[in-house]
Design a protein around this motif. Structure first.
Motif, short mmCIF file in Angstrom:
data_model
loop_
_atom_site.label_atom_id
_atom_site.label_comp_id
_atom_site.label_asym_id
_atom_site.label_seq_id
_atom_site.Cartn_x
_atom_site.Cartn_y
_atom_site.Cartn_z
N SER A 274 0.83 -1.21 0.00
CA SER A 274 0.00 0.00 0.00
C SER A 274 0.86 1.26 0.00
O SER A 274 0.57 2.23 -0.71
N LYS B 68 2.32 1.71 -3.45
CA LYS B 68 1.33 2.06 -4.47
C LYS B 68 0.77 3.46 -4.28
O LYS B 68 0.70 4.24 -5.24
N TRP B 69 0.41 3.81 -3.04
CA TRP B 69 -0.34 5.05 -2.82
C TRP B 69 0.52 6.23 -2.38
O TRP B 69 0.09 7.38 -2.48
N HIS C 124 3.01 8.14 -5.87
CA HIS C 124 2.09 9.26 -6.06
C HIS C 124 2.76 10.30 -6.97
O HIS C 124 3.95 10.57 -6.84
#
Length: 352
Positions: free
Chosen positions: A273, A276-277, A281
């Protein structure tokens, strides 16, 4: 044995041997990590200004716990280390946990590729580390891993080099330098003739593993707390107490007890996570691009110095520093040095 206490916002009070504090933590080389940001997340998460210093203390704390649990889980026939030998292995592993990031470039991973800016193959940091360790088995394994595409991260190689040069009194023999460097780089033993090589590989994986290790465990928990990014809860006590060294086909392997399965799943989910986030970004990637552009320009400018010394090199990270002639001297290179030099280098900041 006397201890000094460090108050960590996650783990509470961390006890560290006073001799280790005076000989390593209180030195300028280690204190430099206070000025190296742990992440480049600040443009997106303004509170994420935690540094590599506190992360290193955290990894040391988790590493001590992990080692003790792992060794206790060994079957009796695997506990064939002499008492002094085991004590030394534990000491070297704990040193690796404490010093695993001491060679980070400014802005951590953003700048570390500049350690590979030379044109040699393998890069000069590989040959430098091999020459410092002075162990034939280590040399053979490093060359094997490099040729097969399993290179260590540049900051891991540099952390070994800085440690072996700056804190050389802690490493008296090639065997000690060998095991210490393997713990940081993750280069496991391939030589089955070495006594307890498979158990030593399990200890190496506690700090540097492709899946879960104490380094990754600390930064996942710490990044989540400082950024405020809402992820899954990670019970680090449960996962550490679940560490096991088991036998399979005659080899010792690192694993986890079934009671820690839910936490193992959470760690993997939290890591994915964050990548990915947060790490991917667009705002983070753009800041990363700007900083790398500035650092490449600075490195190029200083590489033309009459001294022939590179800006992103071992010398710049030490207290002795690197002399760049009329451009001045750089020592204990940190984040603020990039900001100050960037202002003096034309064309280092592309237009937004």
């Amino acid at each position: 044995m006397s201890f000094k206490l460090f108050k960590d916002p996650i783990y509470g009070y961390v006890e560290i041997d006073s001799k280790l504090v005076s000989s390593i933590i209180d030195t300028a080389c280690f204190q430099r990590l206070r000025n190296i940001r742990q992440t480049s997340y600040a443009p997106l998460y303004p509170a994420s200004f935690h540094n590599r210093f506190l992360h290193s203390i955290g990894v040391y704390y988790l590493g001590k716990k992990a080692f003790n649990v792992a060794y206790k889980s060994l079957q009796d026939d695997d506990k064939t280390f002499e008492e002094d030998e085991l004590g030394n292995i534990k000491r070297l592993f704990e040193l690796a946990c404490l010093l695993h990031d001491v060679g980070h470039a400014p802005f951590s991973h953003t700048g570390e590729l500049l350690f590979l800016a030379d044109s040699s193959n393998p890069p000069a940091i590989y040959t430098k580390l091999i020459s410092l360790v002075e162990d034939a088995t280590f040399t053979a394994d490093v060359e094997h891993y490099y040729k097969n595409g399993k290179a260590a991260a540049p900051h891991e190689m540099m952390s070994c080099i800085v440690s072996l040069v700056t804190f050389k009194e802690h490493f008296q023999t090639p065997d000690e330098r060998d095991f210490f460097s393997r713990c940081i780089t993750g280069f496991k033993f391939r030589n089955t003739d070495k006594k307890n090589y498979d158990v030593l590989n399990c200890f190496i994986e506690l700090l540097n593993s492709p899946i879960i290790d104490v380094d990754r465990l600390d930064y996942i928990i710490r990044d989540s707390q400082t950024t405020g990014f809402q992820s899954v809860s990670i019970d680090y006590e449960r996962i550490l107490n679940g560490i096991r060294i088991i036998k399979k086909d005659g080899l010792s392997l690192l694993g986890f007890h079934k009671s820690a399965l839910s936490v193992v799943e959470n760690v993997i989910y939290a890591h994915d996570s964050e990548r990915k986030w947060i790490q991917n970004h667009p705002t983070i990637l753009y800041e990363h691009f700007l900083l790398q552009h500035a650092m490449r320009s600075i490195d190029k400018l200083f590489s033309f110095s009459e001294t022939g010394t590179r800006f992103f090199a071992l010398e710049s990270l030490t207290i002795e520093g690197a002399n760049f002639g009329d451009k001045g001297k750089i020592s204990l290179l940190a984040d603020e040095d990039i900001f100050s030099k960037k202002r003096k280098v034309p064309g280092t900041c592309p237009e937004r």
